[in-house]
Enzyme design. Structure first.
Site, PDB file in Angstrom:
ATOM      1  N   SER A 119       0.721  -1.326  -0.064  1.00 40.41           N
ATOM      2  CA  SER A 119      -0.024   0.080  -0.035  1.00 40.41           C
ATOM      3  C   SER A 119       0.696   1.220   0.077  1.00 40.41           C
ATOM      4  CB  SER A 119      -0.734   0.028   1.397  1.00 40.41           C
ATOM      5  OG  SER A 119      -1.801  -1.186   1.229  1.00 40.41           O
ATOM      6  N   HIS A 152      -1.302  -2.729  -7.001  1.00 35.58           N
ATOM      7  CA  HIS A 152      -1.857  -2.406  -5.760  1.00 35.58           C
ATOM      8  C   HIS A 152      -3.477  -2.507  -5.868  1.00 35.58           C
ATOM      9  CE1 HIS A 152      -3.215   0.844  -2.626  1.00 35.58           C
ATOM     10  NE2 HIS A 152      -3.040  -0.535  -1.871  1.00 35.58           N
ATOM     11  N   ASN A 165      -4.078   5.932  -1.382  1.00 37.38           N
ATOM     12  CA  ASN A 165      -3.596   6.034   0.039  1.00 37.38           C
ATOM     13  C   ASN A 165      -2.946   7.387   0.641  1.00 37.38           C
ATOM     14  OD1 ASN A 165      -4.793   3.522   0.821  1.00 37.38           O
ATOM     15  ND2 ASN A 165      -3.051   2.415   0.193  1.00 37.38           N
TER      16      ASN A 165
HETATM   17  P1  NAD Z   1      -3.493  -9.403   6.224  1.00 38.77           P
HETATM   18  O1  NAD Z   1      -2.925  -9.240   7.719  1.00 38.77           O
HETATM   19  O2  NAD Z   1      -4.915  -9.898   6.325  1.00 38.77           O
HETATM   20  O3  NAD Z   1      -2.646 -10.769   5.552  1.00 38.77           O
HETATM   21  C1  NAD Z   1      -1.344 -10.848   5.574  1.00 38.77           C
HETATM   22  C2  NAD Z   1      -0.821 -12.228   5.333  1.00 38.77           C
HETATM   23  O4  NAD Z   1       0.565 -12.363   5.145  1.00 38.77           O
HETATM   24  C3  NAD Z   1      -1.154 -13.288   6.665  1.00 38.77           C
HETATM   25  O5  NAD Z   1      -1.934 -14.313   6.331  1.00 38.77           O
HETATM   26  C4  NAD Z   1       0.125 -13.482   7.023  1.00 38.77           C
HETATM   27  O6  NAD Z   1       0.236 -14.762   7.643  1.00 38.77           O
HETATM   28  C5  NAD Z   1       0.964 -13.642   5.801  1.00 38.77           C
HETATM   29  N1  NAD Z   1       2.442 -13.565   5.918  1.00 38.77           N
HETATM   30  C6  NAD Z   1       3.131 -12.711   6.954  1.00 38.77           C
HETATM   31  N2  NAD Z   1       4.319 -12.888   6.705  1.00 38.77           N
HETATM   32  C7  NAD Z   1       4.636 -13.889   5.733  1.00 38.77           C
HETATM   33  C8  NAD Z   1       5.568 -14.636   5.315  1.00 38.77           C
HETATM   34  N3  NAD Z   1       6.741 -14.504   5.776  1.00 38.77           N
HETATM   35  N4  NAD Z   1       5.255 -15.485   4.175  1.00 38.77           N
HETATM   36  C9  NAD Z   1       4.068 -16.025   3.898  1.00 38.77           C
HETATM   37  N5  NAD Z   1       2.968 -15.107   4.041  1.00 38.77           N
HETATM   38  C10 NAD Z   1       3.204 -14.211   5.347  1.00 38.77           C
HETATM   39  O7  NAD Z   1      -3.150  -8.256   5.451  1.00 38.77           O
HETATM   40  P2  NAD Z   1      -3.838  -7.647   4.202  1.00 38.77           P
HETATM   41  O8  NAD Z   1      -4.836  -6.582   4.590  1.00 38.77           O
HETATM   42  O9  NAD Z   1      -3.989  -8.844   3.300  1.00 38.77           O
HETATM   43  O10 NAD Z   1      -2.559  -6.908   3.813  1.00 38.77           O
HETATM   44  C11 NAD Z   1      -1.574  -7.402   2.815  1.00 38.77           C
HETATM   45  C12 NAD Z   1      -0.557  -6.505   1.834  1.00 38.77           C
HETATM   46  O11 NAD Z   1      -1.726  -5.853   0.907  1.00 38.77           O
HETATM   47  C13 NAD Z   1      -0.177  -5.520   2.553  1.00 38.77           C
HETATM   48  O12 NAD Z   1       0.873  -5.051   1.931  1.00 38.77           O
HETATM   49  C14 NAD Z   1      -1.258  -4.469   2.679  1.00 38.77           C
HETATM   50  O13 NAD Z   1      -0.715  -3.047   2.767  1.00 38.77           O
HETATM   51  C15 NAD Z   1      -1.650  -4.520   1.283  1.00 38.77           C
HETATM   52  N6  NAD Z   1      -3.145  -4.014   1.045  1.00 38.77           N
HETATM   53  C16 NAD Z   1      -4.131  -3.961   2.236  1.00 38.77           C
HETATM   54  C17 NAD Z   1      -5.404  -3.465   1.377  1.00 38.77           C
HETATM   55  C18 NAD Z   1      -6.386  -3.456   2.845  1.00 38.77           C
HETATM   56  O14 NAD Z   1      -7.355  -2.854   2.783  1.00 38.77           O
HETATM   57  N7  NAD Z   1      -6.224  -4.224   3.957  1.00 38.77           N
HETATM   58  C19 NAD Z   1      -5.541  -2.674   0.628  1.00 38.77           C
HETATM   59  C20 NAD Z   1      -4.380  -2.610  -0.477  1.00 38.77           C
HETATM   60  C21 NAD Z   1      -3.427  -3.299  -0.168  1.00 38.77           C
END
Ligand code: NAD
Length: 309
Positions: free
Chosen positions: A137, A158, A208
């Site tokens: 993000s 993204h 963002n």
């Molecule tokens: P989340 O916490 O729901 O999921 C993250 C996942 O990554 C978890 O299941 C965790 O176990 C896994 N993980 C962590 N370390 C790991 C590793 N070493 N190997 C494999 N898996 C691993 O988070 P999310 O909301 O899905 O966000 C994920 C990414 O997407 C981030 O970079 C975030 O900034 C981005 N993002 C989030 C949103 C949102 O609204 N939540 C929107 C766009 C982008």
């Protein structure tokens, strides 16, 4: 130079980046990774989905099935498309499963050291032509790409949350990203029925950069007692015609993700206007990360969710 493998003039270079993505890998099976796997599978692409936590993989498969059921109920897809889509997703806990991937999309926790460690473990298993996209993000695509063995095939892709619903994908080129990678990702986004907006590689990109400081300001308004959770969310829903109030939206995004984005803006742009609100920091320290933790600015164990301040 591998002279033996050089293509004849006019023939495709086997070492070139494929413009056609046929197999996708997704790292991180959280909210975003499961959504990305969902849309890729429904577009007919085989997906290998990896998470370090086995329960995250089980949860992701169940979430995808539930969300596809919702699409079937709405008539957006058929039962057969749902079954075919789910069958295309292979959960995995081993990077060796990515050997055939043309593109791996990393959607793991928003922490630079986590992403770098993933790339270190992942890239030895990839074919040379495999492209690598981060769903980050906010973190610099140029810096993330430079930490890999394939900066020219590294790009920001993204997606927005929830992925199956939201139309936009921001595409961010790092300084080294090559044109075939950019074109391949644009073509994939079109295949997923998404619209792209191209952003330069500045902290937090476009959406963002604007959205998260607004959320941070709403948390300041709460912190300073300008209004309670309900008043702040109603004010923006009804007064600015927003679909969700900013605190409800923060819970939806994840407060840890919101905090990480503010930290990246604060550090990356060195401007005090991006100072993360101390109350946001406190919620994250408490583990009150929003919907995914069952509690954030609202307590989701109550129906309807109850404001926590
Ligand atoms: P989340 O916490 O729901 O999921 C993250 C996942 O990554 C978890 O299941 C965790 O176990 C896994 N993980 C962590 N370390 C790991 C590793 N070493 N190997 C494999 N898996 C691993 O988070 P999310 O909301 O899905 O966000 C994920 C990414 O997407 C981030 O970079 C975030 O900034 C981005 N993002 C989030 C949103 C949102 O609204 N939540 C929107 C766009 C982008």
């Amino acid at each position: 130079m591998n002279i033996g493998l050089s293509p004849a003039p006019g023939q495709a270079d086997p070492q070139a980046v494929p413009t056609d993505v046929r197999v996708v890998g997704v790292v991180g099976a959280g909210q975003m990774g499961s959504g990305i796997a969902h849309v890729c599978a429904l577009a007919g692409l085989p997906v290998v989905l990896l998470d370090m936590k086995p329960d995250a993989l089980d949860k992701a498969m169940a979430t995808m099935a539930r969300n596809m059921d919702r699409q079937v109920a709405k008539g957006a897809i058929t039962d057969a498309q749902k079954s075919a889509g789910l069958a295309l997703v292979t959960p995995s806990s081993d990077y060796a499963g990515f050997a055939d991937a043309d593109l791996v999309i990393e959607a793991a926790t928003e922490k630079e050291e986590v992403k770098r460690a993933i790339y270190r473990a992942l890239t030895p298993h990839l074919k040379p032509s495999c492209m690598l996209a981060s769903n980050t993000s906010s973190i610099s695509i140029t810096r993330l790409g430079a930490s890999t063995d394939r900066a020219e095939k590294f790009i920001g892709m993204h997606f927005m949350n929830p992925v199956p619903v939201m139309k936009l994908v921001e595409v961010i080129r790092g300084i080294a990203t090559d044109e075939p990678t950019f074109q391949a990702v644009q073509a994939l986004a079109a295949r997923l029925d998404k619209t792209t907006a191209v952003s330069e590689d500045f902290p937090a990109f476009i959406v963002n950069r604007i959205l998260v400081p607004m959320i941070n300001e709403a948390v300041y308004a709460l912190y300073e007692g300008v209004g309670g959770v309900t008043a702040i969310d109603s004010a923006l829903r009804l007064g600015a015609n927003h679909k969700m109030g900013p605190l409800e939206l923060a819970d939806f995004i994840g407060l840890d993700t919101c905090l990480s984005i503010m930290q990246v803006l604060h550090e990356g742009l060195a401007d005090s206007k991006y100072r993360p609100c101390p109350l946001l920091v406190k919620y994250v320290e408490a583990g009150w990360l929003g919907r995914k933790a069952g509690r954030g600015f609202y307590d989701y164990t109550a129906t309807p969710p109850r404001p926590t301040r």
